[in-house]
Design a protein around this motif. Structure first.
Motif, PDB file in Angstrom:
ATOM      1  N   GLY A  41      -8.846  10.975  -9.121  1.00  0.00           N
ATOM      2  CA  GLY A  41      -8.300  10.793  -7.773  1.00  0.00           C
ATOM      3  C   GLY A  41      -7.188  11.783  -7.496  1.00  0.00           C
ATOM      4  N   VAL A  42      -6.338  11.996  -8.492  1.00  0.00           N
ATOM      5  CA  VAL A  42      -5.279  12.994  -8.347  1.00  0.00           C
ATOM      6  C   VAL A  42      -5.886  14.391  -8.185  1.00  0.00           C
ATOM      7  CG1 VAL A  42      -3.354  14.129  -9.541  1.00  0.00           C
ATOM      8  CG2 VAL A  42      -3.563  11.639  -9.594  1.00  0.00           C
ATOM      9  N   MET A  43      -6.965  14.671  -8.931  1.00  0.00           N
ATOM     10  CA  MET A  43      -7.609  15.985  -8.829  1.00  0.00           C
ATOM     11  C   MET A  43      -8.185  16.214  -7.429  1.00  0.00           C
ATOM     12  SD  MET A  43      -7.128  17.537 -11.638  1.00  0.00           S
ATOM     13  CE  MET A  43      -8.222  18.899 -11.272  1.00  0.00           C
TER      14      MET A  43
ATOM     15  N   GLY B 229      -6.967   5.339  -4.008  1.00  0.00           N
ATOM     16  CA  GLY B 229      -8.364   5.093  -4.338  1.00  0.00           C
ATOM     17  C   GLY B 229      -8.616   5.124  -5.832  1.00  0.00           C
ATOM     18  N   GLY B 230      -7.959   6.057  -6.531  1.00  0.00           N
ATOM     19  CA  GLY B 230      -8.119   6.114  -7.979  1.00  0.00           C
ATOM     20  C   GLY B 230      -7.584   4.874  -8.671  1.00  0.00           C
ATOM     21  N   LEU B 231      -6.409   4.417  -8.251  1.00  0.00           N
ATOM     22  CA  LEU B 231      -5.826   3.205  -8.841  1.00  0.00           C
ATOM     23  C   LEU B 231      -6.704   1.986  -8.593  1.00  0.00           C
ATOM     24  CD1 LEU B 231      -2.069   3.728  -7.884  1.00  0.00           C
ATOM     25  CD2 LEU B 231      -3.023   3.748 -10.197  1.00  0.00           C
TER      26      LEU B 231
ATOM     27  N   TRP C 158     -10.108  -2.465  -9.565  1.00  0.00           N
ATOM     28  CA  TRP C 158     -11.054  -3.337  -8.860  1.00  0.00           C
ATOM     29  C   TRP C 158     -12.500  -3.071  -9.260  1.00  0.00           C
ATOM     30  CZ3 TRP C 158      -9.648  -3.286  -2.927  1.00  0.00           C
ATOM     31  CH2 TRP C 158      -8.423  -3.924  -2.749  1.00  0.00           C
ATOM     32  N   GLY C 159     -12.790  -1.836  -9.583  1.00  0.00           N
ATOM     33  CA  GLY C 159     -14.173  -1.403  -9.761  1.00  0.00           C
ATOM     34  C   GLY C 159     -14.494  -0.320  -8.739  1.00  0.00           C
TER      35      GLY C 159
ATOM     36  N   ASP D 258     -12.234   7.573  -1.493  1.00  0.00           N
ATOM     37  CA  ASP D 258     -13.291   7.227  -2.438  1.00  0.00           C
ATOM     38  C   ASP D 258     -13.910   8.428  -3.131  1.00  0.00           C
ATOM     39  OD1 ASP D 258     -14.260   8.165  -0.053  1.00  0.00           O
ATOM     40  OD2 ASP D 258     -15.967   6.803   0.058  1.00  0.00           O
ATOM     41  N   SER D 259     -13.568   9.632  -2.722  1.00  0.00           N
ATOM     42  CA  SER D 259     -14.318  10.816  -3.140  1.00  0.00           C
ATOM     43  C   SER D 259     -14.379  10.977  -4.654  1.00  0.00           C
ATOM     44  CB  SER D 259     -13.702  12.070  -2.505  1.00  0.00           C
ATOM     45  OG  SER D 259     -14.539  13.178  -2.688  1.00  0.00           O
ATOM     46  N   ALA D 260     -13.253  10.844  -5.324  1.00  0.00           N
ATOM     47  CA  ALA D 260     -13.225  11.059  -6.764  1.00  0.00           C
ATOM     48  C   ALA D 260     -14.022  10.016  -7.521  1.00  0.00           C
ATOM     49  CB  ALA D 260     -11.780  11.054  -7.256  1.00  0.00           C
TER      50      ALA D 260
END
Length: 411
Positions: free
Chosen positions: A146-148, A276-278, A283-284, A328-330
């Motif tokens: 997500g960071v990337m 989103g990454g977290l 959550w899944g 949601d992309s990552a």
């Protein structure tokens, strides 16, 4: 007990956060040329006397170049046979050179070729960067990727900021983004290999097709396609849309407003990627992607109904759209890294990205035609179809056996 303790120690790879910071910063810089021409398109229209078709061609050329580069990379298994750092450095330097060539292009014909080469070169930056970072993380991989992708988002937004601060000096924008790309490649080359390196793979061109046609990766890719249908079309055309909003509100000279608004709307997505990454890790991933695409599609539909509202209202809603459209992309890439054949993770990631960017070329080209036919509301309604269909694919993935291997069993 001892194996569990050993695994726990392994999961916390020393130096993984500094590696993430270094590679993410490198990607921010290396991806700067992606939207460099789009950011200065109003100036290029005047300098090169561009028609609407020529202007659209410059935007599409990068997408199509990326697709060609990604297809060739996937077919040759480059991301699984060559060091990611070496690929990133090579791609960043080629992209910097091709982007810099715009200063001497003199018109849209040569410029389109240079933009295509820029896109092809960046196909050697983005997928290998995702694979390289996956080798540093087992737990928390969704957050790391997500960071990337947040870095990619900021890199894509940078030209709009440079243009907004620098006014009409389009040559400065091109020069600065080229220099940033070269610097990004050099920084990436200094990031070491992670402890969870994927095995080096033999040359097997068929692996790209095999990865995409497996059930789990296939459904993740369908979800990704729904996400991509909307994303780059919004990024590419938001400046033109917001210019119209300001003009309709009685602003005679929008000036730097559209460029700065576009930077904000695209750039806020970096925060969305982090959240989103977290949430994907906790959550899944199927649940998070379903939520993000649902909210993103809803924002597009809301803008369709409020396209003629006051600029402040439109911008506020657009910022929400920009946040969720990329959140949601990552996670689609993270899913592939978790369920694809470990020897060909790089190939699977590159193939997924190739399909996604192929679709973006279609949606980017379609937007101007939709605007001419029914205005921006029609364009936004059509864009919303992608994420709404993408949620169907992710809900189906959540019910497959592969879900047990995603996000530590969270799906």
């Amino acid at each position: 007990m001892l194996p569990l303790m050993a695994l726990s120690l392994q999961e916390a790879a020393p130096g993984r956060w500094s590696a993430l910071a270094g590679l993410a910063f490198a990607v921010v810089l290396a991806m700067a040329p992606w939207f460099s021409a789009v950011a200065v398109l109003p100036q290029l229209r005047v300098v090169w006397r561009l028609t609407d078709a020529a202007a659209s061609g410059l935007t599409l050329a990068v997408q199509l170049g990326f697709v060609l580069g990604a297809v060739l990379s996937a077919a040759l298994n480059l991301a699984d046979r060559v060091s990611p750092q070496r690929l990133i450095l090579t791609g960043a330097l080629i992209a910097a050179g091709a982007n810099l060539g715009l200063l001497w292009a003199g018109g849209p014909t040569l410029a389109a070729g240079l933009r295509a080469l820029t896109g092809a070169a960046l196909a050697l930056v983005y997928p290998p960067a995702l694979k390289a970072m996956s080798a540093w993380f087992r737990t928390g991989r969704g957050t790391a990727l997500g960071v990337m992708v947040g870095a990619l988002t900021l890199g894509s937004a940078l030209p709009h900021l440079v243009n907004g601060l620098g006014g009409a000096n389009w040559r400065s924008v091109i020069f600065i983004t080229s220099a940033l790309a070269a610097l990004g490649g050099l920084i990436a080359s200094r990031v070491g290999d992670g402890p969870y390196r994927f095995p080096t793979a033999p040359f097997q061109p068929s692996q790209a097709w095999r990865a995409l046609t497996s059930r789990g990766v296939g459904l993740a890719t369908l979800g990704y396609l729904g996400h991509m249908w909307e994303l780059y079309a919004m990024w590419a055309w938001f400046s033109a849309f917001f210019t119209g909003v300001l003009v309709n509100a009685g602003v005679a000279d929008p000036g730097r407003g559209p460029a700065l608004a576009t930077f904000a709307v695209v750039g806020v997505g970096a925060l969305g990627c982090g959240l989103g990454g977290l949430l994907g890790d906790r959550w899944g991933r199927t649940r998070l992607t379903t939520l993000a695409m649902g909210l993103s599609g809803a924002c597009a539909l809301a803008l369709a109904g409020l396209a003629g509202a006051a600029p402040g209202v439109v911008l506020a809603l657009s910022l929400m759209w920009g946040f969720w459209i990329i959140a949601d992309s990552a996670q689609f890439s993270t899913i592939v890294s978790e369920i694809a054949d470990p020897a060909y993770v790089g190939t699977a990631l590159t193939a997924q990205l190739a399909l996604g960017f192929t679709l973006t070329a279609g949606s980017i080209a379609l937007v101007p035609a939709l605007v001419r036919a029914g205005g921006w509301p029609l364009a936004f309604v059509v864009l919303a179809v992608g994420p709404l269909l993408g949620t169907v694919a992710m809900r189906r993935l959540a019910r497959t056996p592969d879900a047990a291997r995603i996000a530590g069993g969270r799906g």
